[in-house]
Design a protein around this motif. Sequence first.
Motif, PDB file in Angstrom:
ATOM      1  N   GLU A 218       0.830  -1.210   0.000  1.00 24.35           N
ATOM      2  CA  GLU A 218       0.000   0.000   0.000  1.00 24.35           C
ATOM      3  C   GLU A 218       0.868   1.265   0.000  1.00 24.35           C
ATOM      4  N   ALA A 219       1.940   1.232   0.807  1.00 21.12           N
ATOM      5  CA  ALA A 219       2.777   2.433   0.929  1.00 21.12           C
ATOM      6  C   ALA A 219       3.679   2.647  -0.290  1.00 21.12           C
ATOM      7  N   SER A 220       4.111   1.550  -0.943  1.00 23.51           N
ATOM      8  CA  SER A 220       5.126   1.692  -1.996  1.00 23.51           C
ATOM      9  C   SER A 220       4.586   1.528  -3.414  1.00 23.51           C
ATOM     10  N   GLY A 221       3.448   0.844  -3.535  1.00 21.90           N
ATOM     11  CA  GLY A 221       2.926   0.550  -4.870  1.00 21.90           C
ATOM     12  C   GLY A 221       3.592  -0.671  -5.490  1.00 21.90           C
ATOM     13  N   PHE A 222       4.481  -1.341  -4.760  1.00 26.22           N
ATOM     14  CA  PHE A 222       5.167  -2.536  -5.265  1.00 26.22           C
ATOM     15  C   PHE A 222       4.140  -3.667  -5.420  1.00 26.22           C
ATOM     16  N   ALA A 223       4.043  -4.225  -6.654  1.00 25.11           N
ATOM     17  CA  ALA A 223       2.900  -5.106  -6.921  1.00 25.11           C
ATOM     18  C   ALA A 223       3.273  -6.519  -7.367  1.00 25.11           C
ATOM     19  N   ARG A 224       4.565  -6.849  -7.418  1.00 22.50           N
ATOM     20  CA  ARG A 224       4.934  -8.194  -7.915  1.00 22.50           C
ATOM     21  C   ARG A 224       4.489  -9.285  -6.951  1.00 22.50           C
ATOM     22  N   PRO A 225       4.141 -10.483  -7.494  1.00 22.97           N
ATOM     23  CA  PRO A 225       3.778 -11.593  -6.600  1.00 22.97           C
ATOM     24  C   PRO A 225       5.003 -12.099  -5.837  1.00 22.97           C
ATOM     25  N   VAL A 226       4.854 -12.266  -4.547  1.00 20.71           N
ATOM     26  CA  VAL A 226       5.991 -12.661  -3.704  1.00 20.71           C
ATOM     27  C   VAL A 226       5.613 -13.889  -2.870  1.00 20.71           C
ATOM     28  N   GLU A 227       6.588 -14.788  -2.728  1.00 14.53           N
ATOM     29  CA  GLU A 227       6.403 -15.978  -1.897  1.00 14.53           C
ATOM     30  C   GLU A 227       7.359 -15.897  -0.712  1.00 14.53           C
ATOM     31  N   PHE A 228       6.823 -16.056   0.492  1.00 13.27           N
ATOM     32  CA  PHE A 228       7.665 -16.045   1.705  1.00 13.27           C
ATOM     33  C   PHE A 228       7.760 -17.457   2.267  1.00 13.27           C
TER      34      PHE A 228
ATOM     35  N   ALA B 299      11.668  -7.939   9.055  1.00 16.35           N
ATOM     36  CA  ALA B 299      12.456  -8.624   8.014  1.00 16.35           C
ATOM     37  C   ALA B 299      11.677  -8.614   6.695  1.00 16.35           C
ATOM     38  N   ALA B 300      10.360  -8.820   6.773  1.00 17.26           N
ATOM     39  CA  ALA B 300       9.533  -8.802   5.554  1.00 17.26           C
ATOM     40  C   ALA B 300       9.600  -7.424   4.890  1.00 17.26           C
ATOM     41  N   LEU B 301       9.497  -6.376   5.699  1.00 13.20           N
ATOM     42  CA  LEU B 301       9.578  -5.008   5.139  1.00 13.20           C
ATOM     43  C   LEU B 301      10.923  -4.774   4.473  1.00 13.20           C
ATOM     44  N   ARG B 302      12.003  -5.188   5.150  1.00 10.70           N
ATOM     45  CA  ARG B 302      13.348  -4.958   4.602  1.00 10.70           C
ATOM     46  C   ARG B 302      13.539  -5.750   3.305  1.00 10.70           C
ATOM     47  N   GLY B 303      13.068  -7.015   3.309  1.00  9.03           N
ATOM     48  CA  GLY B 303      13.221  -7.851   2.117  1.00  9.03           C
ATOM     49  C   GLY B 303      12.435  -7.271   0.950  1.00  9.03           C
TER      50      GLY B 303
ATOM     51  N   LEU C  38      13.614  -5.849  -2.858  1.00  7.35           N
ATOM     52  CA  LEU C  38      13.038  -6.243  -4.148  1.00  7.35           C
ATOM     53  C   LEU C  38      12.446  -5.030  -4.869  1.00  7.35           C
ATOM     54  N   ALA C  39      11.812  -4.151  -4.100  1.00  2.87           N
ATOM     55  CA  ALA C  39      11.157  -2.986  -4.701  1.00  2.87           C
ATOM     56  C   ALA C  39      12.167  -2.023  -5.319  1.00  2.87           C
ATOM     57  N   ALA C  40      13.406  -2.052  -4.795  1.00  5.27           N
ATOM     58  CA  ALA C  40      14.436  -1.150  -5.324  1.00  5.27           C
ATOM     59  C   ALA C  40      14.669  -1.438  -6.812  1.00  5.27           C
ATOM     60  N   LYS C  41      14.540  -2.729  -7.200  1.00  5.70           N
ATOM     61  CA  LYS C  41      14.746  -3.097  -8.614  1.00  5.70           C
ATOM     62  C   LYS C  41      13.654  -2.493  -9.494  1.00  5.70           C
ATOM     63  N   ASP C  42      12.499  -2.215  -8.900  1.00  6.50           N
ATOM     64  CA  ASP C  42      11.393  -1.587  -9.630  1.00  6.50           C
ATOM     65  C   ASP C  42      11.324  -0.084  -9.355  1.00  6.50           C
ATOM     66  N   GLU C  43      12.353   0.409  -8.695  1.00 12.91           N
ATOM     67  CA  GLU C  43      12.444   1.830  -8.342  1.00 12.91           C
ATOM     68  C   GLU C  43      11.260   2.336  -7.548  1.00 12.91           C
ATOM     69  N   CYS C  44      10.753   1.481  -6.653  1.00  9.43           N
ATOM     70  CA  CYS C  44       9.691   1.996  -5.776  1.00  9.43           C
ATOM     71  C   CYS C  44      10.013   1.689  -4.310  1.00  9.43           C
ATOM     72  N   ALA C  45      11.314   1.635  -3.982  1.00 10.12           N
ATOM     73  CA  ALA C  45      11.708   1.402  -2.586  1.00 10.12           C
ATOM     74  C   ALA C  45      11.337   2.600  -1.721  1.00 10.12           C
ATOM     75  N   LEU C  46      11.091   2.331  -0.449  1.00  7.85           N
ATOM     76  CA  LEU C  46      10.801   3.414   0.498  1.00  7.85           C
ATOM     77  C   LEU C  46      12.109   3.878   1.124  1.00  7.85           C
ATOM     78  N   ASP C  47      12.169   5.157   1.501  1.00  5.62           N
ATOM     79  CA  ASP C  47      13.383   5.603   2.191  1.00  5.62           C
ATOM     80  C   ASP C  47      13.336   5.086   3.635  1.00  5.62           C
ATOM     81  N   GLU C  48      14.498   5.129   4.297  1.00  4.37           N
ATOM     82  CA  GLU C  48      14.657   4.528   5.637  1.00  4.37           C
ATOM     83  C   GLU C  48      13.640   5.080   6.643  1.00  4.37           C
ATOM     84  N   LYS C  49      13.404   6.397   6.587  1.00  6.63           N
ATOM     85  CA  LYS C  49      12.509   7.021   7.563  1.00  6.63           C
ATOM     86  C   LYS C  49      11.078   6.499   7.374  1.00  6.63           C
ATOM     87  N   THR C  50      10.653   6.422   6.115  1.00  2.25           N
ATOM     88  CA  THR C  50       9.293   5.952   5.826  1.00  2.25           C
ATOM     89  C   THR C  50       9.151   4.485   6.218  1.00  2.25           C
TER      90      THR C  50
END
Length: 343
Positions: free
Chosen positions: A104-114, A135-139, A143-155
């Motif tokens: 919701e916060a990042s818009g990252f939409a790829r299917p992910v398996e944990f 750990a889930a947020l960090r992971g 992944l989102a960084a590759k799609d250029e929608c990573a959140l900054d550390e503060k967020t």
Amino acid sequence: MQENFRLGAPRLHAIFSEYTMMPLCLHAPAKLNLFLAITGRRSDGFHSLVSLAVPLDFGDELELRITDRETGDTRLRVEGEASAAEVPSGPDNLVLRAASAFREASGFARPVEFVLKKRVPVGAGLGGGSSDAVAALRGLNTLAAKDECALDEKTLCALAAKLGADCAFFACGKPAIMRGRGERIEPLNEAAAKRLGGGSLFVCKPAFGVSTAWAYGEMATRAASVEGGDYYVAEAEAERLCGQWLTSGVGAEQPLESLTFNNMESVVFRKYPALPVLAATFRERFGLILRMSGSGSACFAFLPKETRDAAANTALVRQLSECVRELWGPSAFSRVVRVRTGA
Ligand SMILES: C[C@](O)(CO)[C@H](O)COP(=O)(O)OP(=O)(O)OC[C@H]1O[C@@H](n2ccc(N)nc2=O)[C@H](O)[C@@H]1O
Ligand SMILES: Nc1ncnc2c1ncn2[C@@H]1O[C@H](COP(=O)(O)OP(=O)(O)OP(=O)(O)O)[C@@H](O)[C@H]1O
């Protein structure tokens, strides 16, 4: 070359599949509250606290990978020795709650398996669920960084703090003082953190867990009752006691174990006598202070200085483990841990 170029699309698909099949593995450390003073109840119903918390070299493992499934955004499989059956694998799992908040916060939409390899006992006051969430947020952020929608550390840290009272601490990832309802984090200075990194601790947990919500609710009930009186620790006193961990003589003249504190023991020990019985036995037989972590039911003791190297530890640790099983039964958990200083 031209052949390769023409085969570009399938090759790209293969490369993408390879990339998607490669899991990202994260360590989700457990924590101990070496010091925990609940100082009062706030108008929002939460309790204010002052706590010195430390991440450990022991924890869960979280694997995540992007899949090439067309449908279904997030899946979770829970495995592992720490009673995986007690851990929900549906939307109540903090990993999936974190994933949904992250999307919701990042818009990252790829299917992910944990895949969550659960090792930290549940309902232990060791923060396992909160650490998995972080750990889930960090992971996902990696992944989102590759799609250029990573959140900054503060967020990312602000998002973590919304998921659970211990999540802000895990987002910091270092020995720290927690304040407020747990969301205000002050990392320990280097010297104080280093002192904590030098030793080993013995951690144990009976087969039963304690509900954090129940423990806080019981604190509030007892504080409101006549016998409650000065049930909470005054904030200034909590700061004074916690501040002792930061002074330079700690660990030498002033042993760390003498500074451990947890006023949640008052309610939890009353309901679960197995905990104070073990604490008294540790004191009598081994001269060790056994303290509860968070809202329990896990407890810990600093191992004495002379046993802080692995070889010398063995005999004492064996006796402590036998004592735990003698009093708490064969399914009790115990192990030796070290503080992760983050240095
Ligand atoms: C006891 C500690 O582990 C100390 O670090 C934490 O305060 C507990 O953190 P946690 O397990 O992440 O707690 P949460 O899952 O966020 O909260 C569970 C419930 O405990 C109560 N709660 C929690 C934290 C807090 N500062 N005051 C509270 O009164 C609230 O009723 C809340 O609904
Ligand atoms: N990933 C998870 N791991 C463990 N428990 C989870 C997880 N997700 C949701 N839960 C639920 O959260 C409850 C408490 O989990 P957890 O083991 O983190 O508590 P705790 O050790 O008392 O934590 P804390 O020290 O933060 O109070 C469990 O009873 C379980 O139903």
